[in-house]
Design a protein around this motif. Structure first.
Motif, PDB file in Angstrom:
ATOM      1  N   LEU A  97       0.760  -1.233   0.114  1.00 20.59           N
ATOM      2  CA  LEU A  97       0.162   0.051   0.162  1.00 20.59           C
ATOM      3  C   LEU A  97       0.610   1.666   0.216  1.00 20.59           C
ATOM      4  CD1 LEU A  97      -2.361   1.746   0.615  1.00 20.59           C
ATOM      5  CD2 LEU A  97      -2.528   0.948   2.961  1.00 20.59           C
ATOM      6  N   VAL A  98       0.780   1.829  -0.986  1.00 15.10           N
ATOM      7  CA  VAL A  98       1.627   3.315  -0.928  1.00 15.10           C
ATOM      8  C   VAL A  98       0.630   4.519  -1.126  1.00 15.10           C
ATOM      9  CG1 VAL A  98       3.263   4.721  -2.098  1.00 15.10           C
ATOM     10  CG2 VAL A  98       3.033   2.415  -2.098  1.00 15.10           C
ATOM     11  N   LEU A  99       0.382   5.566   0.179  1.00 14.32           N
ATOM     12  CA  LEU A  99       0.203   6.833   0.489  1.00 14.32           C
ATOM     13  C   LEU A  99       0.050   7.109  -0.403  1.00 14.32           C
ATOM     14  CD1 LEU A  99      -0.743   4.209   2.803  1.00 14.32           C
ATOM     15  CD2 LEU A  99      -2.217   6.698   3.549  1.00 14.32           C
ATOM     16  N   SER A 100      -0.072   8.758  -1.685  1.00 11.26           N
ATOM     17  CA  SER A 100       0.612   9.387  -2.193  1.00 11.26           C
ATOM     18  C   SER A 100      -0.340  10.175  -2.952  1.00 11.26           C
ATOM     19  CB  SER A 100       2.004   8.566  -3.270  1.00 11.26           C
ATOM     20  OG  SER A 100       2.273   9.360  -4.354  1.00 11.26           O
ATOM     21  N   GLY A 101      -0.014  11.165  -3.080  1.00 11.92           N
ATOM     22  CA  GLY A 101      -0.339  12.327  -3.922  1.00 11.92           C
ATOM     23  C   GLY A 101       0.554  13.395  -4.213  1.00 11.92           C
ATOM     24  N   THR A 102       1.810  13.088  -4.377  1.00  9.15           N
ATOM     25  CA  THR A 102       3.288  13.847  -4.168  1.00  9.15           C
ATOM     26  C   THR A 102       3.949  13.176  -5.540  1.00  9.15           C
ATOM     27  OG1 THR A 102       4.280  12.630  -3.061  1.00  9.15           O
ATOM     28  CG2 THR A 102       3.480  14.533  -2.156  1.00  9.15           C
ATOM     29  N   LYS A 103       4.501  13.668  -6.188  1.00 15.79           N
ATOM     30  CA  LYS A 103       5.465  13.129  -6.982  1.00 15.79           C
ATOM     31  C   LYS A 103       6.585  12.834  -6.857  1.00 15.79           C
ATOM     32  CE  LYS A 103       8.686  15.431 -10.724  1.00 15.79           C
ATOM     33  NZ  LYS A 103       9.447  13.831 -10.673  1.00 15.79           N
ATOM     34  N   ASP A 104       7.022  12.998  -5.655  1.00 15.23           N
ATOM     35  CA  ASP A 104       7.805  11.567  -5.122  1.00 15.23           C
ATOM     36  C   ASP A 104       7.383  10.581  -4.680  1.00 15.23           C
ATOM     37  OD1 ASP A 104       6.626  13.741  -3.102  1.00 15.23           O
ATOM     38  OD2 ASP A 104       9.019  14.376  -2.672  1.00 15.23           O
ATOM     39  N   GLY A 105       5.926  11.019  -4.449  1.00 17.65           N
ATOM     40  CA  GLY A 105       5.716   9.392  -3.735  1.00 17.65           C
ATOM     41  C   GLY A 105       5.074   8.838  -5.233  1.00 17.65           C
ATOM     42  N   ARG A 106       5.192   9.430  -6.594  1.00 14.08           N
ATOM     43  CA  ARG A 106       4.937   8.769  -7.408  1.00 14.08           C
ATOM     44  C   ARG A 106       6.130   8.219  -8.065  1.00 14.08           C
ATOM     45  NH1 ARG A 106       1.465  13.867  -8.657  1.00 14.08           N
ATOM     46  NH2 ARG A 106       3.192  14.756  -9.782  1.00 14.08           N
ATOM     47  N   ASP A 107       7.639   8.795  -8.010  1.00 19.63           N
ATOM     48  CA  ASP A 107       8.548   8.186  -8.495  1.00 19.63           C
ATOM     49  C   ASP A 107       8.864   6.699  -7.884  1.00 19.63           C
ATOM     50  OD1 ASP A 107       9.136  10.522  -9.576  1.00 19.63           O
ATOM     51  OD2 ASP A 107      10.511  10.881  -8.483  1.00 19.63           O
ATOM     52  N   ILE A 108       8.353   6.571  -6.178  1.00 20.69           N
ATOM     53  CA  ILE A 108       8.127   5.499  -5.562  1.00 20.69           C
ATOM     54  C   ILE A 108       7.176   4.278  -6.198  1.00 20.69           C
ATOM     55  CG2 ILE A 108       8.014   4.367  -3.271  1.00 20.69           C
ATOM     56  CD1 ILE A 108       8.305   6.914  -1.959  1.00 20.69           C
ATOM     57  N   VAL A 109       6.370   4.715  -6.790  1.00 22.37           N
ATOM     58  CA  VAL A 109       5.571   4.157  -7.001  1.00 22.37           C
ATOM     59  C   VAL A 109       5.727   2.909  -8.444  1.00 22.37           C
ATOM     60  CG1 VAL A 109       3.083   3.572  -7.998  1.00 22.37           C
ATOM     61  CG2 VAL A 109       3.349   5.172  -6.008  1.00 22.37           C
TER      62      VAL A 109
END
Length: 254
Positions: free
Chosen positions: A3-15
C-alpha cells in the motif's frame, strides 16, 4: 501487496520504481486530481478516498496488505498518524518517505516561524498589508477566521471543489489565484508585484515543493515570509532518499 499513500511527485516516483521491480501496488490518493496523475495498469490499482483510521484498517485487511509506505505530503500529519497506528494495530511494516527540508539558513533574517496554521494566522493579524497564501486550500478557514478575506490572496489548485470552498469562505474572484504549479522565482515575483503582496506564507515543502523559488522571490521583492513548521515525524522507518527506500522494500520482501 504493498500500500502506498501518495499524492506527491516523489510518491509517484516510488510507486513506479516499485512497479518496475514487479511489486503489486495499491495506491491511495486524497483527491481525484491526485488519482488522475496515475494510470491504472496491471499490478497497479489506484483509488481516491480520504480514509480515516478505521477506513485504513479495513483497506489493509481487505487487500491483504503486507507493507504500507507513507509518501504523503510532509504536512499531512493526520493521515500519517492514522496509517502508522493502523499498521501497528494490524502488525505490518510501516515505512515513511519524508522529503528533505529546504536549506533556508541564508534567508533567516527574513523568516518568521509559526508552529502551526493557527499561530501563523495570529501573527498575520498583527501585521498589515496583503498576504500571499501558498499553503493550499485545506486550511483556508483557519486564516479567514482571524483575517479579512480582502487581505488574503490564496494560491490554490484550479478545481471546482477548491474554488467553491474559496467562494464559501468569502473570497472574491479577484483574490483567488487558481493556478497549477510548479512556479518559478519570476512567476512568484510577478504575483507579489501584481497583488501588492506584503507578506508571503508558506510551508517548508522542500525543493520539489518550490520553497526555494518562493524564498528567492520574496527576498528580491523585499518582503518577509512566515513559514509553518513541519509536524513532528512519527516513529518508524523514515527515508528521504527514494532509492534507499526501494532497497529497503526489496530487503523486507526478500
Amino acid at each position: 501487496m504493498i500500500l502506498v499513500l501518495s499524492g506527491t511527485k516523489d510518491g509517484r516516483d516510488i510507486v513506479y520504481k516499485l512497479r518496475d521491480k514487479g511489486f503489486n501496488i495499491l495506491v491511495t490518493t486524497a483527491t481525484n486530481y491526485g488519482k488522475s496523475l496515475y494510470k491504472q495498469e496491471e499490478g497497479l490499482r489506484i483509488i481516491s478516498n480520504r480514509l480515516d483510521y478505521d477506513g485504513m484498517v479495513k483497506l489493509i485487511k481487505e487487500n491483504s496488505i503486507k507493507l504500507a509506505i507513507d509518501a504523503t505530503h510532509p504536512y499531512a500529519d493526520k493521515v500519517s498518524d492514522n496509517i502508522s497506528k493502523a499498521c501497528k494495530e494490524i502488525d505490518i511494516s510501516y515505512i515513511r518517505y519524508q522529503r528533505r527540508e529546504s536549506s533556508l539558513s541564508k534567508y533567516d533574517y527574513m523568516i518568521k516561524w509559526a508552529k502551526d496554521y493557527e499561530e501563523a494566522a495570529e501573527m498575520l493579524a498583527r501585521l498589515e498589508g496583503n498576504i500571499l497564501l501558498t499553503t493550499g486550500s485545506k486550511t483556508l478557514d483557519i486564516f479567514t477566521s482571524k483575517l479579512s478575506p480582502k487581505r488574503l490572496y490564496p494560491r490554490v489548485l484550479p478545481t471546482s471543489d477548491v474554488l467553491e470552498k474559496c467562494e464559501d469562505l468569502g473570497f472574491k474572484p479577484s483574490n483567488i489565484i487558481a493556478m497549477q504549479g510548479p512556479f518559478t522565482k519570476e512567476m512568484n515575483k510577478e504575483l507579489i508585484r501584481k497583488y501588492d503582496i506584503r507578506i508571503l506564507v508558506t510551508k517548508d515543502s522542500g525543493k520539489i515543493g518550490g520553497t526555494d523559488e518562493k524564498l528567492a522571490a520574496a527576498e528580491q521583492m523585499g518582503i518577509p515570509v512566515i513559514i509553518i513548521s513541519r509536524p513532528e515525524e512519527k516513529q518508524g522507518l523514515i527515508f528521504n532518499d527514494v532509492d534507499k527506500l526501494i532497497n529497503k522494500v526489496s530487503e523486507i520482501y526478500g
